[in-house]
Design a protein around this motif. Structure first.
Motif, PDB file in Angstrom:
ATOM      1  N   VAL A  40      27.456  34.927  56.079  1.00  0.00           N
ATOM      2  CA  VAL A  40      28.242  35.380  54.970  1.00  0.00           C
ATOM      3  C   VAL A  40      28.140  34.407  53.774  1.00  0.00           C
ATOM      4  CG1 VAL A  40      30.368  35.655  54.072  1.00  0.00           C
ATOM      5  CG2 VAL A  40      30.032  36.583  56.345  1.00  0.00           C
ATOM      6  N   LYS A  41      27.624  34.868  52.583  1.00  0.00           N
ATOM      7  CA  LYS A  41      27.373  34.043  51.594  1.00  0.00           C
ATOM      8  C   LYS A  41      28.530  33.839  50.723  1.00  0.00           C
ATOM      9  CE  LYS A  41      24.775  35.278  47.946  1.00  0.00           C
ATOM     10  NZ  LYS A  41      23.479  35.663  47.186  1.00  0.00           N
ATOM     11  N   GLU A  42      29.472  34.740  50.568  1.00  0.00           N
ATOM     12  CA  GLU A  42      30.579  34.439  49.641  1.00  0.00           C
ATOM     13  C   GLU A  42      31.557  35.623  50.107  1.00  0.00           C
ATOM     14  OE1 GLU A  42      29.818  34.369  45.569  1.00  0.00           O
ATOM     15  OE2 GLU A  42      29.975  36.581  45.411  1.00  0.00           O
ATOM     16  N   ARG A  43      32.817  35.293  49.728  1.00  0.00           N
ATOM     17  CA  ARG A  43      33.875  36.519  49.948  1.00  0.00           C
ATOM     18  C   ARG A  43      34.577  36.461  48.791  1.00  0.00           C
ATOM     19  NH1 ARG A  43      34.101  33.146  54.940  1.00  0.00           N
ATOM     20  NH2 ARG A  43      33.374  34.760  56.595  1.00  0.00           N
ATOM     21  N   THR A  44      35.168  37.926  48.098  1.00  0.00           N
ATOM     22  CA  THR A  44      35.651  37.967  47.068  1.00  0.00           C
ATOM     23  C   THR A  44      36.869  38.460  47.616  1.00  0.00           C
ATOM     24  OG1 THR A  44      33.652  38.453  46.106  1.00  0.00           O
ATOM     25  CG2 THR A  44      35.747  39.549  44.867  1.00  0.00           C
ATOM     26  N   TYR A  45      37.986  38.041  46.905  1.00  0.00           N
ATOM     27  CA  TYR A  45      39.546  38.439  46.779  1.00  0.00           C
ATOM     28  C   TYR A  45      40.211  39.145  45.780  1.00  0.00           C
ATOM     29  CZ  TYR A  45      38.664  34.894  51.021  1.00  0.00           C
ATOM     30  OH  TYR A  45      38.111  34.455  51.994  1.00  0.00           O
ATOM     31  N   SER A  49      47.220  38.897  38.862  1.00  0.00           N
ATOM     32  CA  SER A  49      47.588  37.801  37.943  1.00  0.00           C
ATOM     33  C   SER A  49      48.503  38.543  37.102  1.00  0.00           C
ATOM     34  CB  SER A  49      46.163  37.785  37.077  1.00  0.00           C
ATOM     35  OG  SER A  49      46.245  37.115  35.776  1.00  0.00           O
ATOM     36  N   ASP A  50      49.831  37.435  36.527  1.00  0.00           N
ATOM     37  CA  ASP A  50      50.814  38.058  36.007  1.00  0.00           C
ATOM     38  C   ASP A  50      50.307  38.151  34.569  1.00  0.00           C
ATOM     39  OD1 ASP A  50      51.185  35.345  35.635  1.00  0.00           O
ATOM     40  OD2 ASP A  50      53.364  35.414  35.660  1.00  0.00           O
ATOM     41  N   LYS A  51      49.476  37.026  34.003  1.00  0.00           N
ATOM     42  CA  LYS A  51      49.051  36.766  32.698  1.00  0.00           C
ATOM     43  C   LYS A  51      48.182  37.903  32.266  1.00  0.00           C
ATOM     44  CE  LYS A  51      50.679  33.021  30.690  1.00  0.00           C
ATOM     45  NZ  LYS A  51      51.000  32.637  29.730  1.00  0.00           N
ATOM     46  N   GLN A  52      47.190  38.218  33.247  1.00  0.00           N
ATOM     47  CA  GLN A  52      46.318  39.477  33.051  1.00  0.00           C
ATOM     48  C   GLN A  52      46.938  41.028  33.052  1.00  0.00           C
ATOM     49  OE1 GLN A  52      43.080  39.134  31.556  1.00  0.00           O
ATOM     50  NE2 GLN A  52      43.935  36.825  31.458  1.00  0.00           N
ATOM     51  N   GLY A  53      48.098  40.965  33.882  1.00  0.00           N
ATOM     52  CA  GLY A  53      48.593  42.248  33.934  1.00  0.00           C
ATOM     53  C   GLY A  53      47.801  43.060  34.826  1.00  0.00           C
ATOM     54  N   ARG A  54      47.082  42.570  35.855  1.00  0.00           N
ATOM     55  CA  ARG A  54      46.349  43.451  36.683  1.00  0.00           C
ATOM     56  C   ARG A  54      45.757  42.678  37.722  1.00  0.00           C
ATOM     57  NH1 ARG A  54      40.651  43.049  35.787  1.00  0.00           N
ATOM     58  NH2 ARG A  54      40.045  41.732  34.048  1.00  0.00           N
ATOM     59  N   MET A  55      44.977  43.368  38.571  1.00  0.00           N
ATOM     60  CA  MET A  55      44.468  42.903  39.584  1.00  0.00           C
ATOM     61  C   MET A  55      43.039  42.195  39.272  1.00  0.00           C
ATOM     62  SD  MET A  55      45.163  42.545  43.265  1.00  0.00           S
ATOM     63  CE  MET A  55      45.870  44.211  43.432  1.00  0.00           C
ATOM     64  N   ILE A  56      42.997  40.941  39.742  1.00  0.00           N
ATOM     65  CA  ILE A  56      41.469  40.313  39.471  1.00  0.00           C
ATOM     66  C   ILE A  56      40.716  40.041  40.801  1.00  0.00           C
ATOM     67  CG2 ILE A  56      42.423  39.301  37.228  1.00  0.00           C
ATOM     68  CD1 ILE A  56      42.676  36.786  38.867  1.00  0.00           C
ATOM     69  N   GLN A  57      39.568  39.711  40.780  1.00  0.00           N
ATOM     70  CA  GLN A  57      38.734  39.479  41.825  1.00  0.00           C
ATOM     71  C   GLN A  57      38.193  38.100  41.669  1.00  0.00           C
ATOM     72  OE1 GLN A  57      37.871  42.748  40.501  1.00  0.00           O
ATOM     73  NE2 GLN A  57      39.596  43.407  41.780  1.00  0.00           N
ATOM     74  N   VAL A  58      38.309  37.282  42.754  1.00  0.00           N
ATOM     75  CA  VAL A  58      37.656  35.875  42.622  1.00  0.00           C
ATOM     76  C   VAL A  58      36.711  35.619  43.981  1.00  0.00           C
ATOM     77  CG1 VAL A  58      38.424  33.450  42.626  1.00  0.00           C
ATOM     78  CG2 VAL A  58      39.958  35.196  41.480  1.00  0.00           C
ATOM     79  N   SER A  59      35.722  35.195  43.513  1.00  0.00           N
ATOM     80  CA  SER A  59      34.713  35.019  44.738  1.00  0.00           C
ATOM     81  C   SER A  59      34.761  33.401  45.380  1.00  0.00           C
ATOM     82  CB  SER A  59      33.300  35.193  44.358  1.00  0.00           C
ATOM     83  OG  SER A  59      33.361  36.600  44.058  1.00  0.00           O
ATOM     84  N   VAL A  60      34.625  33.146  46.201  1.00  0.00           N
ATOM     85  CA  VAL A  60      34.819  31.756  47.104  1.00  0.00           C
ATOM     86  C   VAL A  60      33.316  31.707  48.015  1.00  0.00           C
ATOM     87  CG1 VAL A  60      35.928  30.246  48.313  1.00  0.00           C
ATOM     88  CG2 VAL A  60      37.296  31.628  46.783  1.00  0.00           C
ATOM     89  N   ARG A  61      32.515  30.540  47.999  1.00  0.00           N
ATOM     90  CA  ARG A  61      31.663  30.359  48.979  1.00  0.00           C
ATOM     91  C   ARG A  61      31.806  30.527  50.273  1.00  0.00           C
ATOM     92  NH1 ARG A  61      31.175  26.270  45.944  1.00  0.00           N
ATOM     93  NH2 ARG A  61      31.087  24.804  47.605  1.00  0.00           N
ATOM     94  N   ALA A  62      31.303  30.947  51.172  1.00  0.00           N
ATOM     95  CA  ALA A  62      31.790  31.046  52.318  1.00  0.00           C
ATOM     96  C   ALA A  62      31.560  29.609  53.214  1.00  0.00           C
ATOM     97  CB  ALA A  62      30.856  32.181  53.331  1.00  0.00           C
ATOM     98  N   SER A  63      30.775  28.894  52.433  1.00  0.00           N
ATOM     99  CA  SER A  63      30.507  27.491  52.921  1.00  0.00           C
ATOM    100  C   SER A  63      31.482  26.722  52.848  1.00  0.00           C
ATOM    101  CB  SER A  63      28.952  27.145  52.401  1.00  0.00           C
ATOM    102  OG  SER A  63      28.986  27.188  51.260  1.00  0.00           O
ATOM    103  N   VAL A  64      32.459  26.971  52.065  1.00  0.00           N
ATOM    104  CA  VAL A  64      33.511  25.993  51.734  1.00  0.00           C
ATOM    105  C   VAL A  64      34.105  25.520  53.067  1.00  0.00           C
ATOM    106  CG1 VAL A  64      35.881  25.722  50.773  1.00  0.00           C
ATOM    107  CG2 VAL A  64      34.150  26.985  49.680  1.00  0.00           C
ATOM    108  N   PRO A  65      34.365  24.346  53.005  1.00  0.00           N
ATOM    109  CA  PRO A  65      34.603  23.586  54.574  1.00  0.00           C
ATOM    110  C   PRO A  65      36.084  24.090  54.606  1.00  0.00           C
ATOM    111  CG  PRO A  65      33.977  21.813  53.254  1.00  0.00           C
ATOM    112  CD  PRO A  65      33.780  23.072  52.282  1.00  0.00           C
ATOM    113  N   VAL A  66      36.640  24.417  55.670  1.00  0.00           N
ATOM    114  CA  VAL A  66      37.782  25.102  56.015  1.00  0.00           C
ATOM    115  C   VAL A  66      38.357  24.274  57.123  1.00  0.00           C
ATOM    116  CG1 VAL A  66      37.224  27.250  55.207  1.00  0.00           C
ATOM    117  CG2 VAL A  66      36.934  26.762  57.474  1.00  0.00           C
ATOM    118  N   ASN A  67      39.907  24.210  57.177  1.00  0.00           N
ATOM    119  CA  ASN A  67      40.585  23.299  58.365  1.00  0.00           C
ATOM    120  C   ASN A  67      41.228  24.426  59.208  1.00  0.00           C
ATOM    121  OD1 ASN A  67      40.196  21.042  56.919  1.00  0.00           O
ATOM    122  ND2 ASN A  67      41.855  21.135  55.517  1.00  0.00           N
TER     123      ASN A  67
END
Length: 131
Positions: A40-45, A49-67
């Protein structure tokens, strides 16, 4: 046209309160022959967003260290924050000398917003104790 370096903005002012909805998709690295690998290269969630008034998509690299968790799987509607969000756009030329723009957001990480981050200091300072 593409803003290759993206741009950075005021996260809270632009997006407001973000609430977790779900993981939308995973993007996989490609093998030498062009087929998707199992890495997996990246995940999108999806985030609300209350300011945008809609759903937004945000991508995060899968290589991010996780605890504790490799996939961000927070409770539905949990308040989250983006770590170092970067905003970008891709323009597509259309008929008649115009263009359509697709915006995207990438972040170094997606984390739960803790109660301490939600609280605001009291305007008058700490309350005095009287004995």
């Amino acid at each position: 046209m593409r803003f290759s370096n993206g741009f950075f903005g005021e996260n809270e002012a632009t997006l407001g309160t973000l609430r977790f909805s779900a993981m939308r998709r995973e993007v996989f690295e490609e093998n030498a022959d062009g087929t998707p690998s199992e890495v997996v290269k990246e995940r999108t969630y999806d985030l609300k967003s209350d300011k945008q008034g809609r759903m937004i998509q945000v991508s995060v690299r899968a290589s991010v260290p996780v605890n504790l968790y490799p996939v961000r799987d927070f409770a539905y509607n949990a308040e989250v924050k983006l770590v170092n969000p970067m905003f970008g756009a891709i323009a597509h030329v259309t008929f008649g000398n115009s263009a359509e723009v697709d915006w995207y957001i990438k972040a170094d990480d997606l984390v739960l917003k803790t109660p301490a981050q939600n609280s605001q200091p009291h305007k008058d300072g700490p309350a005095d104790k009287k004995s």
